[in-house]
Design a protein around this motif. Structure first.
Motif, mmCIF file in Angstrom:
data_model
loop_
_atom_site.group_PDB
_atom_site.id
_atom_site.type_symbol
_atom_site.label_atom_id
_atom_site.label_comp_id
_atom_site.label_asym_id
_atom_site.label_seq_id
_atom_site.Cartn_x
_atom_site.Cartn_y
_atom_site.Cartn_z
ATOM 1 N N ASP A 10 0.817 -1.207 0.000
ATOM 2 C CA ASP A 10 0.000 0.000 0.000
ATOM 3 C C ASP A 10 0.855 1.263 0.000
ATOM 4 O O ASP A 10 0.528 2.241 -0.683
ATOM 5 N N ALA A 11 1.955 1.242 0.736
ATOM 6 C CA ALA A 11 2.861 2.395 0.765
ATOM 7 C C ALA A 11 3.502 2.607 -0.605
ATOM 8 O O ALA A 11 3.618 3.748 -1.075
ATOM 9 N N LEU A 12 3.905 1.521 -1.259
ATOM 10 C CA LEU A 12 4.488 1.629 -2.604
ATOM 11 C C LEU A 12 3.466 2.151 -3.606
ATOM 12 O O LEU A 12 3.790 2.980 -4.471
ATOM 13 N N TYR A 13 2.237 1.671 -3.486
ATOM 14 C CA TYR A 13 1.163 2.140 -4.375
ATOM 15 C C TYR A 13 0.938 3.639 -4.180
ATOM 16 O O TYR A 13 0.819 4.386 -5.151
ATOM 17 N N ARG A 14 0.929 4.074 -2.931
ATOM 18 C CA ARG A 14 0.755 5.499 -2.635
ATOM 19 C C ARG A 14 1.900 6.317 -3.229
ATOM 20 O O ARG A 14 1.672 7.363 -3.845
ATOM 21 N N GLU A 15 3.139 5.849 -3.067
ATOM 22 C CA GLU A 15 4.293 6.547 -3.646
ATOM 23 C C GLU A 15 4.161 6.653 -5.159
ATOM 24 O O GLU A 15 4.473 7.695 -5.754
ATOM 25 N N CYS A 16 3.705 5.569 -5.778
ATOM 26 C CA CYS A 16 3.522 5.571 -7.231
ATOM 27 C C CYS A 16 2.461 6.597 -7.628
ATOM 28 O O CYS A 16 2.654 7.377 -8.563
ATOM 29 N N CYS A 17 1.341 6.600 -6.902
ATOM 30 C CA CYS A 17 0.272 7.563 -7.201
ATOM 31 C C CYS A 17 0.756 8.997 -7.042
ATOM 32 O O CYS A 17 0.432 9.859 -7.876
ATOM 33 N N LEU A 18 1.516 9.261 -5.995
ATOM 34 C CA LEU A 18 2.056 10.606 -5.794
ATOM 35 C C LEU A 18 3.008 10.998 -6.917
ATOM 36 O O LEU A 18 2.989 12.146 -7.385
ATOM 37 N N SER A 19 3.815 10.048 -7.380
ATOM 38 C CA SER A 19 4.744 10.336 -8.481
ATOM 39 C C SER A 19 3.990 10.616 -9.774
ATOM 40 O O SER A 19 4.396 11.490 -10.551
ATOM 41 N N ILE A 20 2.904 9.896 -10.001
ATOM 42 C CA ILE A 20 2.073 10.151 -11.187
ATOM 43 C C ILE A 20 1.484 11.558 -11.105
ATOM 44 O O ILE A 20 1.504 12.309 -12.085
ATOM 45 N N THR A 21 0.989 11.924 -9.927
ATOM 46 C CA THR A 21 0.435 13.263 -9.736
ATOM 47 C C THR A 21 1.497 14.326 -9.962
ATOM 48 O O THR A 21 1.254 15.335 -10.630
ATOM 49 N N GLU A 22 2.695 14.102 -9.424
ATOM 50 C CA GLU A 22 3.791 15.055 -9.603
ATOM 51 C C GLU A 22 4.195 15.190 -11.071
ATOM 52 O O GLU A 22 4.585 16.265 -11.511
ATOM 53 N N ALA A 23 4.096 14.096 -11.823
ATOM 54 C CA ALA A 23 4.448 14.147 -13.247
ATOM 55 C C ALA A 23 3.473 15.036 -14.011
ATOM 56 O O ALA A 23 3.845 15.662 -15.003
ATOM 57 N N GLY A 24 2.238 15.119 -13.545
ATOM 58 C CA GLY A 24 1.226 15.940 -14.210
ATOM 59 C C GLY A 24 0.557 15.185 -15.343
ATOM 60 O O GLY A 24 1.083 14.197 -15.864
ATOM 61 N N ARG A 25 -0.622 15.653 -15.701
ATOM 62 C CA ARG A 25 -1.403 14.987 -16.753
ATOM 63 C C ARG A 25 -0.663 14.904 -18.086
ATOM 64 O O ARG A 25 -0.801 13.935 -18.806
ATOM 65 N N GLU A 26 0.113 15.930 -18.383
ATOM 66 C CA GLU A 26 0.819 15.959 -19.673
ATOM 67 C C GLU A 26 1.899 14.877 -19.757
ATOM 68 O O GLU A 26 2.232 14.428 -20.856
ATOM 69 N N ARG A 27 2.455 14.484 -18.608
ATOM 70 C CA ARG A 27 3.569 13.534 -18.624
ATOM 71 C C ARG A 27 3.261 12.214 -17.919
ATOM 72 O O ARG A 27 4.141 11.372 -17.792
ATOM 73 N N PHE A 31 5.606 8.888 -17.777
ATOM 74 C CA PHE A 31 6.067 8.353 -16.494
ATOM 75 C C PHE A 31 5.721 6.874 -16.373
ATOM 76 O O PHE A 31 6.569 6.056 -16.003
ATOM 77 N N LEU A 32 4.467 6.513 -16.677
ATOM 78 C CA LEU A 32 4.037 5.121 -16.549
ATOM 79 C C LEU A 32 4.785 4.201 -17.509
ATOM 80 O O LEU A 32 5.147 3.077 -17.144
ATOM 81 N N ALA A 33 5.031 4.673 -18.729
ATOM 82 C CA ALA A 33 5.788 3.868 -19.687
ATOM 83 C C ALA A 33 7.224 3.658 -19.201
ATOM 84 O O ALA A 33 7.766 2.552 -19.284
ATOM 85 N N ARG A 34 7.828 4.714 -18.665
ATOM 86 C CA ARG A 34 9.204 4.600 -18.158
ATOM 87 C C ARG A 34 9.253 3.677 -16.938
ATOM 88 O O ARG A 34 10.151 2.841 -16.819
ATOM 89 N N LEU A 35 8.288 3.819 -16.043
ATOM 90 C CA LEU A 35 8.224 2.942 -14.878
ATOM 91 C C LEU A 35 8.063 1.492 -15.308
ATOM 92 O O LEU A 35 8.746 0.599 -14.790
ATOM 93 N N ALA A 36 7.181 1.240 -16.277
ATOM 94 C CA ALA A 36 6.983 -0.128 -16.768
ATOM 95 C C ALA A 36 8.283 -0.690 -17.333
ATOM 96 O O ALA A 36 8.645 -1.837 -17.047
ATOM 97 N N LEU A 37 8.997 0.093 -18.122
ATOM 98 C CA LEU A 37 10.258 -0.368 -18.699
ATOM 99 C C LEU A 37 11.275 -0.700 -17.612
ATOM 100 O O LEU A 37 11.924 -1.753 -17.657
ATOM 101 N N LEU A 38 11.395 0.170 -16.618
ATOM 102 C CA LEU A 38 12.345 -0.076 -15.535
ATOM 103 C C LEU A 38 11.968 -1.326 -14.741
ATOM 104 O O LEU A 38 12.834 -2.125 -14.363
#
Length: 67
Positions: A10-27, A31-38
């Protein structure tokens, strides 16, 4: 393969959600594609990665009204 405990997951999921929010709608897609690749590189098992991709596609919820 080890799975994180529910609290850690749950903590990792929250961190991921916060990072998505920080990336902004435009990016967020970038972000998700880069995370998936990594994560694909980290897992290193093509069959497990394909299974996870298929599961994510099957279990994709309908968009919420939150946006």
């Amino acid at each position: 393969m080890t799975h994180p405990m529910p609290q850690e997951r749950d903590a990792l999921y929250r961190e991921c959600c916060l990072s998505i929010t920080e990336a902004g709608r435009e990016r967020e897609s970038l972000f998700l594609a880069r995370l998936a690749l990594l994560l694909i590189e980290e897992v290193g098992d093509p069959q497990r990665c394909r299974a996870a991709i298929a599961a994510a596609s099957r279990e994709l919820p309908s968009p919420s009204m939150a946006r």
